[in-house]
Design a protein around this motif. Sequence first.
Motif: not given
Length: 121
Positions: A59-83
């Motif tokens: 889920x992405x807040x409306x203020x950044x929707x369409x510009x920000x993307x959240x994702x994860x790499x389960x194997x690396x236990x890492x979360x990302x935020x592409x802005x």
Amino acid sequence: QVQLVESGGGSVQAGGSLRLSCAASGYTYSSNSMAWFRQCPGKEREGVAIIYTGTVYTYVASSVKGRFTISQDNAKHTMYLQMNSLKPEDTAMYYCAAGGRGFLSGTYNFWGQGTQVTVSS
């Protein structure tokens, strides 16, 4: 001991991009929520994006929707935020958090140290 370590912040011009990372350790990574928040001096902490680890739900807040993307790499236990298409109003300290509910910052027990994002016009 749970540790969340953010990286990837910096200074960019408006319209530019950054990718933030949050590496988790000592945390039951699967089947939990992780989120990105941001905070400007003198303002309340604002929820930006949520991901439920081990699932495809985000889920992405409306203020950044369409510009920000959240994702994860389960194997690396890492979360990302592409802005992308960053705006000066995106300037803030960005924090990752784990184990809470939605954008209720008070429900999150674990926080990273924060990484600064500065967008110039």
